[in-house]
Design an enzyme around this catalytic site. Structure first.
Site: not given
Ligand code: WT7
Length: 674
Positions: A541-545
């Site tokens: 993931r590139i986000d905060d998931v």
């Protein structure tokens, strides 16, 4: 009581402005769509349409560029169909009613609850269930929430809702009462279907008590009223077999609100179970999933496109052939169970095993025993299950005959090469194909998968190729296309039938989350690398998931639950690699002045997470943060990259660029306390 659909329809109803450059762009795009239109429409025509879509209309109308107008994608709008009719009635009408649809395998291997249902029998049950929902006041467009364990009844309720044009929202049975309450309120559903309880492994898990609590919370916290609660009686309770102490205990029923499922089915006039024809773009379901910020998102899928996507990907990813026995271990509380238990297999007329239990009960041979018992040809499971079963040892596999397997599917997170090798060589005896399928709740169906055709060299840990009609691209930070070998943000540049249509009640959030950063593209939230053969490797993931055991958790929701515990001032959660669950939660906790980080507080945090989210939100490591607090920029943004490095052991002393830190001394303190 209507399922809150205005954001969807409002966004879609806005007329295109004829003279705008956006319209010109759209006209050019329409020309480029012609091959996809022809391809997908040829497939869509294989389904039953009560009213065909307008002959002169293209299969798809769409816009992925929020700067040019509202983002949308419509497939076969104006055509009327019903996914339940296509999953059941069509097969029965074609003389396949005696084919087995579901093989139910209970938690306890030999408690007498195993049963099989033919397509004719399943249609019978679904029709009766649809009638019961109608009798409870459910109409086209209304929401129906389920809070049930995996079993036959969950797909039955989903199909029954779809049959009458209602919109199901399945809430995973492992979520807490508070999580269910929020979803009940968001969905607007006045009908909840639950179960008294279920045996899971050696335990009895009561669900009705949590459902009751959720109904009370929904009323108190959100002013939302559940009018009818239908309660499926799990037969293990009635038989007094297979559970723990609570099993068989009387389930209190609230008069006027709670009705036993069997009674509701018996009492409902059968005419209420008839098919309601709906538009291809009517919502089919809303499934809540975690985002990087804020409350869980209600991902909305519509009938026509999802039907075509689910059926097509099931058929091709798994090389499904009539007569094959298929077994997916996912719970329909997640998208995998929606697409690859309830809909994909049934739309193909397939025979599948539905499993109530867990892979390690009574022992780590359970899945292999089921494979042998039903001569399963296609297995679909998650890397986390494979890793824990691999640990238990090869003898559990060797004890059973798994030679029927031809396709071994995996989903939920990148599969590490060791787990892949074990799946391939031990489970499949090097004679079956491993299909690593990459997709998301939002994509509705497979996006990348090495479709098992002859001549493709499989690469362990690589999802490899785009699925039919998917056009993946890699983008760099500036939104430029990464061509050839390289790494970037994984995005999709053209519409595909089973794409999400909106986020429930918040179309703007949908545009902001997936389309705003790179206008014109659907941004997956994952990074990927393209190798010299053009194959795609997911890099995370590139986000905060976060992804724990293949289940999505948002940092924000976990942090909010921790901060809700008295004594906690602030929290930051990061994912760290874990040998079995893939990722594990590592939580930095800043305490209120004078509060001590001790076992009691640790227990309170664990309890807080269970209550706000559920047992899946389990913190592996708690890191009490001292007086200097968390590493932040001058504008107050937490530097999660540094927290991730420290959680993984400090990066060997090299933390990279720390110049944006407001107070560099926080790092020394964090490293000392880790
Ligand atoms: C996220 C979606 C879609 C079914 C279950 C999860 C990760 C999923 C893979 C895979 C690498 C994968 C991604 C994705 N993911 N499958 N084969 N290889 N990563 O659905 O809860 O919507 O999560 O799971 O990060 O974005 P979900």
């Amino acid at each position: 009581m209507a399922f809150a659909s205005p954001p969807l329809s409002a966004a879609l109803r806005r007329p295109p402005s004829v003279l705008s450059s956006a319209a010109c762009r759209r006209r050019a795009a329409a020309a480029a769509d012609a091959p996809a239109n022809a391809f997908w429409s040829a497939i869509a025509r294989k389904f039953h349409w009560e009213t065909p879509w307008p002959a002169d209309a293209p299969a798809v109308a769409w816009n992925f560029d929020p700067t040019a107008g509202p983002v949308y994608a419509h497939w076969w709008k104006g055509g009327r169909t019903n996914i339940c009719y296509n999953a059941l009635d069509v097969h029965v009408a074609a003389g396949r009613g005696a084919d087995v649809a579901l093989l139910f395998e209970p938690n306890e291997p030999a408690d007498g609850r195993a049963r099989s249902l033919t397509y004719a029998e399943l249609l019978e049950e679904v029709t009766a269930a649809a009638a019961a929902l109608t009798a409870a006041g459910v109409r086209r467009g209304d929401g129906v929430v389920t809070y049930m364990p995996m079993g036959v009844e969950l797909p039955v309720v989903m199909l029954a809702a779809a049959r009458i044009g209602a919109v199901h929202s399945v809430v995973f049975g492992g979520f807490s009462a508070a999580a269910l309450a929020a979803r009940l309120a968001a969905s607007g559903a006045e009908v909840l279907v639950t179960t008294d309880g279920v045996g899971r492994g050696g335990k009895w898990v009561g669900l009705k008590a949590a459902a009751d609590e959720a109904i009370a919370l929904a009323a108190a916290d959100y002013g939302h009223t559940v009018v009818t609660q239908l309660v499926v009686r799990n037969r293990s309770a009635a038989d007094g077999r297979g559970g723990g102490a609570e099993e068989g205990a009387a389930v209190p029923m609230v008069a006027g609100r709670d009705v036993w499922w069997d009674d509701a089915l018996a009492a409902a006039p059968r005419a209420g179970g008839e098919v309601v024809w709906v538009d291809a773009e009517d919502p089919l379901f809303c499934l809540f999933t975690s985002g990087s910020t804020g409350a869980p998102k209600g991902v909305v899928h519509t009938v026509g496109g999802y039907m075509v996507g689910a059926a097509t990907t099931f058929k091709y990813s798994f090389n499904y052939m009539p007569g094959d026995v298929y077994f997916c271990t996912a719970d329909a509380g997640w998208i995998t169970g929606h697409t690859y238990v309830t809909y994909g297999p049934l739309l193909n007329g397939a025979t599948q095993v539905v499993f109530e239990g867990v892979p390690t009960y009574p022992d780590a041979g359970r899945l292999w025993e089921i494979v042998a018992k039903y001569r399963v040809n296609i297995l679909y499971t998650a890397p986390t299950a494979l890793r824990s079963l691999k640990r238990a040892g090869d003898a559990f596999v060797a004890a059973h005959d798994t030679s029927s397997l031809k396709v071994l599917g995996t989903v939920g997170e990148p599969i590490n090469p060791e787990a892949w090798d074990w799946y391939y060589s031990v489970v499949g005896a090097s004679a079956a194909t491993v299909v690593d399928s990459y997709w998301q709740t939002e994509t509705g169906a497979h996006v990348l998968a090495p479709i098992p055709v002859a001549g493709l060299d499989l690469k362990p840990g690589c999802a490899q190729l785009p699925h039919l009609g998917i056009v993946p691209v890699l983008l760099d930070d500036a939104g430029g296309l990464v061509e050839g070998e390289g790494e970037g943000y994984l995005a999709i540049s053209r519409p595909w039938p089973s794409a999400l249509r909106t986020l429930l009640g918040d179309h703007e959030r949908m545009e902001a989350t997936y389309f705003a950063r790179f206008p014109g593209f659907y941004l997956t939230g994952d990074g990927a690398r393209r190798d010299a053969d053009g194959h795609l490797w997911l890099t995370g993931r590139i986000d905060d998931v976060l992804n724990v055991s293949g289940h999505r958790l948002g940092t924000a929701e976990v942090e909010a639950a921790i901060v809700g515990v008295p004594g906690v001032a602030e929290a930051a959660v990061v994912g760290v690699p874990h040998p079995v669950t893939g990722e594990a939660l590592y939580a930095y906790v800043v305490l209120m002045p004078g509060v001590e980080g001790n076992d009691a507080l640790r227990a309170a945090i664990t309890a807080g997470l269970r209550a706000r989210i559920g047992p899946i939100a389990r913190v592996e490591t708690l890191h009490w943060v001292g007086g200097r607090g968390l590493p932040k920029t001058r504008s107050g943004k937490i530097l999660r990259r540094l927290l991730r490095l420290i959680a993984m052991g400090g990066g060997g002393g090299d933390l990279g660029d720390t110049s944006t830190l407001a107070d560099p001394s926080v790092l020394d303190e964090l490293l000392q306390t880790s």
